[in-house]
Design a protein around this motif. Sequence first.
Motif, short mmCIF file in Angstrom:
data_model
loop_
_atom_site.label_atom_id
_atom_site.label_comp_id
_atom_site.label_asym_id
_atom_site.label_seq_id
_atom_site.Cartn_x
_atom_site.Cartn_y
_atom_site.Cartn_z
N VAL A 32 3.88 -2.01 -18.65
CA VAL A 32 5.18 -2.60 -17.81
C VAL A 32 4.70 -4.22 -17.63
N GLN A 62 -3.98 -16.03 -2.42
CA GLN A 62 -5.20 -16.17 -1.34
C GLN A 62 -5.03 -15.07 -0.25
N SER A 65 -0.20 -9.76 3.90
CA SER A 65 -0.45 -9.09 5.15
C SER A 65 -1.41 -7.91 4.64
N GLN A 66 -1.31 -7.24 3.53
CA GLN A 66 -1.93 -6.19 3.18
C GLN A 66 -2.84 -6.34 1.87
N VAL A 67 -2.89 -7.61 1.53
CA VAL A 67 -3.91 -7.82 0.26
C VAL A 67 -4.87 -9.07 0.80
N GLU A 71 -7.49 -10.41 -4.23
CA GLU A 71 -7.72 -9.09 -4.31
C GLU A 71 -6.48 -8.46 -5.38
N GLY A 101 1.11 3.34 -15.35
CA GLY A 101 0.51 4.05 -14.01
C GLY A 101 0.39 3.24 -12.91
N ALA A 102 0.40 2.00 -13.19
CA ALA A 102 0.42 0.83 -11.89
C ALA A 102 1.59 0.24 -11.81
N ASP A 104 4.12 0.79 -9.76
CA ASP A 104 4.62 0.76 -8.37
C ASP A 104 3.35 -0.24 -7.81
N LEU A 105 2.38 -0.21 -8.16
CA LEU A 105 1.12 -1.28 -7.50
C LEU A 105 1.55 -2.55 -7.68
N TRP A 108 4.26 -3.79 -5.54
CA TRP A 108 4.10 -3.74 -4.29
C TRP A 108 3.19 -5.15 -3.93
N THR A 213 12.71 -0.13 -3.08
CA THR A 213 11.68 0.53 -2.13
C THR A 213 10.90 -0.78 -1.81
N TYR A 214 10.22 -1.67 -2.49
CA TYR A 214 9.27 -2.48 -2.13
C TYR A 214 9.98 -3.75 -1.61
N ASP A 217 13.56 -4.83 1.96
CA ASP A 217 13.49 -5.20 3.24
C ASP A 217 13.14 -6.63 3.68
#
Lengths: 427, 449
Positions: A32, A62, A65-67, A71, A101-102, A104-105, A108, A213-214, A217
């Motif tokens: 993808v 750099q 909030s979640q990474v 990373e 398979g990645a 969604d990741l 996100w 979804t991602y 919002d």
Amino acid sequence: MATNNVDYFLYEAELDNGLRVVVNEDPLAPGVDINLWYDVGSADEAPGMFGFAHLFEHMMFQGSSQVEANEHLSMVQSLGGNCNATTSYDRTNYFETLPLGAFDLGLWLEADRMASLMVTQENLDTQREVVKEEKRQRYDNVPYGDLLIELMERIFDSSHPYFHTPIGSMEDLDAASLQMAQDFYRQWYGPNNAVLTVVSPFSSNEVMARVKTYFGDIPPCDKPIRGGLGHPAQIKGKTRTQGIDRISKNVPATLVNLSWLSPPVTDPDSLALSIGLDVLNGGQSSRLNRHLVKETQLASSVSARDLALARGTSVVIVSAECRNGVDPEVLSQEILSQISNLSDEGPSQTEIDRALASYECDRLAHLGKRNTRADEISRWATLTRNPNWINEEMGQVMSLTPQDVQHSLSTYLAPDSCAVLFYEGMH
Amino acid sequence: MITPRPKVQANKPWYFPKHTIHRLDNGLEVWLIPLPGQQVLDLSLVMPTPLSSEPENLEGVAFLCAYVADEGTKTHPAGRIGELLEDQGAFYDASLSSTATITGLTVPASRLDRALPIFGQIITEPDFAETDVENHKEIRLSNIDHAKANPGTLAATALKQQLFVSSRLSRPFYGRSQTIPQIQASDLVDFHSTQWSPQQSTLIVAGDFNADPLPKINEVFGSWRGHLPEEPDLIDTDVESAPKLILVNRPEAVQASLLIGCFGIDRNNPYWPALKVAVNATGGAFQSRLNLTLREEKGYTYGAGMSTPVGRQYGTVQVYSNFRTEIAAEAIELTHQILAIQNAPLDPLEVEDAKENILGAGPLNFDDPQRVGSQVAAFADAKLPPNFMDDYLTAVGKVTADEANEAYQQVVRPEKMVTVVVGNAKQLEPQLRERGFIPKVISVDELEM
């Protein structure tokens, strides 16, 4: 014989927060491709922050909030994928190619950094040094590395957004602060200032459900309203009739550079001009290469390109390297007389057919690669709001006539309206 | 609302694109690789032409032969052949390895039938007109001037000279300023007639060809005849390097360009998969130790990398980066420390990440004709089968952390490594000496270019 065609089905949608999404379903795709264009580039930098859009692109890796810092890249690579980003005059793009398979990741990761930026003074200080090393490596430590900087500063007035190049200035980078990064982020990095393209074997419905979804919002940003930019009537520096600029540096040979203002890449005229540039110097048998490199042997190489800029104007640059002992004035005269001949007489049908055949091959290969196709889709969705241009362009180009091309060359490449720069060796 | 991090789904097993192998009566092998949906074909013709077969005073003749071939043919001289090719939207290109000339054609599948005979003429009956040869010689000489001003090329030239000592591979593949002027059109004619041959050559076609291209290939290349190619000279890879640090003085430099190298192994060596994994973790990927430390932690560089350039007969391991002059010695010392992984062996997690990086990249990297074509051409050059990738990836999947560490330590040996730095010697030499390096300073003119 099979016919060559470009017919990629595109599904377009816009989320409530303003994010525009284009989906290209490609059943043969092995992975993808996710491609995001943010509608901000170095042309949006105010004086005192030249180079900031590009430094900011580094900051986007750099942390959010979640990474953690770095990373994003590390995770993508450890899945076998690749990702990167680039900053140009008009836009900043972020892209990844991922295993299925990645998917969604990948969405996100992009959504998390669109929704939040968590950078520290230490990150900023380190990336500032990284960017300064990038400038040294690519611009300062190689012969002719600063050619584009020198050219653009001569073509545009210092108040024009294209006066400065995306790499910017070391002094301005030194002045960059965390507050500036947060302000820049709030202004430009919202869903309403971005286009997201996905090329994958997944259906439009599946892709849209995940995108909602991602990204659904994330609140819009306070995107500033840009001032309109008309096509500047003329080059702001000296044109040929007013004299020739010369700079002298430690380089192996003298480069002759002729620059013109050209229509923005979104202008229909730019297609005919681009085929005109191919007739001039697209292949081995094109006019400039044949005349300057093979027959007269005044030049060891020659190039002709349009920078494909979008805001009100673009730029055409013809560059040729003088052979040993060749007077750059003689070479520049020869280039101009070749261009004049072509503008006066027009190209032959054979030359046009050849340029179109080569365009067709390039275009099919370019769109055949899924990552470059995704980038083209984001590009046209951003610049003209018509991503389907990737399907329409070839038909438009293939119907160009010698007259169209002659008209565009005589309109845009008039010998008296170019700026001339000799980039000379100090021997 | 915060969306939690999604899980990654396992991928289906992947195999390198399927191929079929055919052989023409004259010995030419044809490898066909269908890639559905790819309307532009990539053709590569791999001809074994070892560089060691060039006479030493005519080095560069193999290069000129490949680059002048499309200027004119006996049937269509004086640039006409190029026009005919461009009429089909097709492009000819050429490159050299230490053991092969690889010529290529890029063409829309719909125009293959018309472009192939033109490509065939370029390969089998170039006319090597004197004016074209002289013109390309001049352009090559001007490119040598450019190479002398380019820090990356200078570093690569110095490293080759040090590693390959006196073999042909120690000198530029494309010829030198002493040899290029001596080459005559007749030398190209000789080289072409003795070295370009269908025997042991491979023609690779990748893309979505709408009809079987084999009959046309047979029609164009079936009557081509040539000699059996020479075997390349053996390369002595057991070289003790002295001195260890070469400093190429480039007074105008604002950075120090670093290139560290040693002999490695080739793809047939049992250590190859484990070495690739270890190199990926140490310096090959963005998240490798080298790049994370030198770029992301220290901000010393725009990027640092490690790779394993490999040919038919040898492999090397190379490490490269560029640092601002002020901190260069410190950064070079740190690079050496990171490379000495025996002090901090790779842990299983690093090794798994590196394996996943290599395995996961397969399907993503090999979905367009150009990348498939050039990868398979490299296999053909190395006398490996077109499906080598599948065996290699299977082996990568089985590499353990211990095996990765062992392979690295067997191959990447500090005492065998040559360090080349290109930069301002006046500023760099004292810094380097302070940190215990003993640089041998040379000028650009001391490099054979």
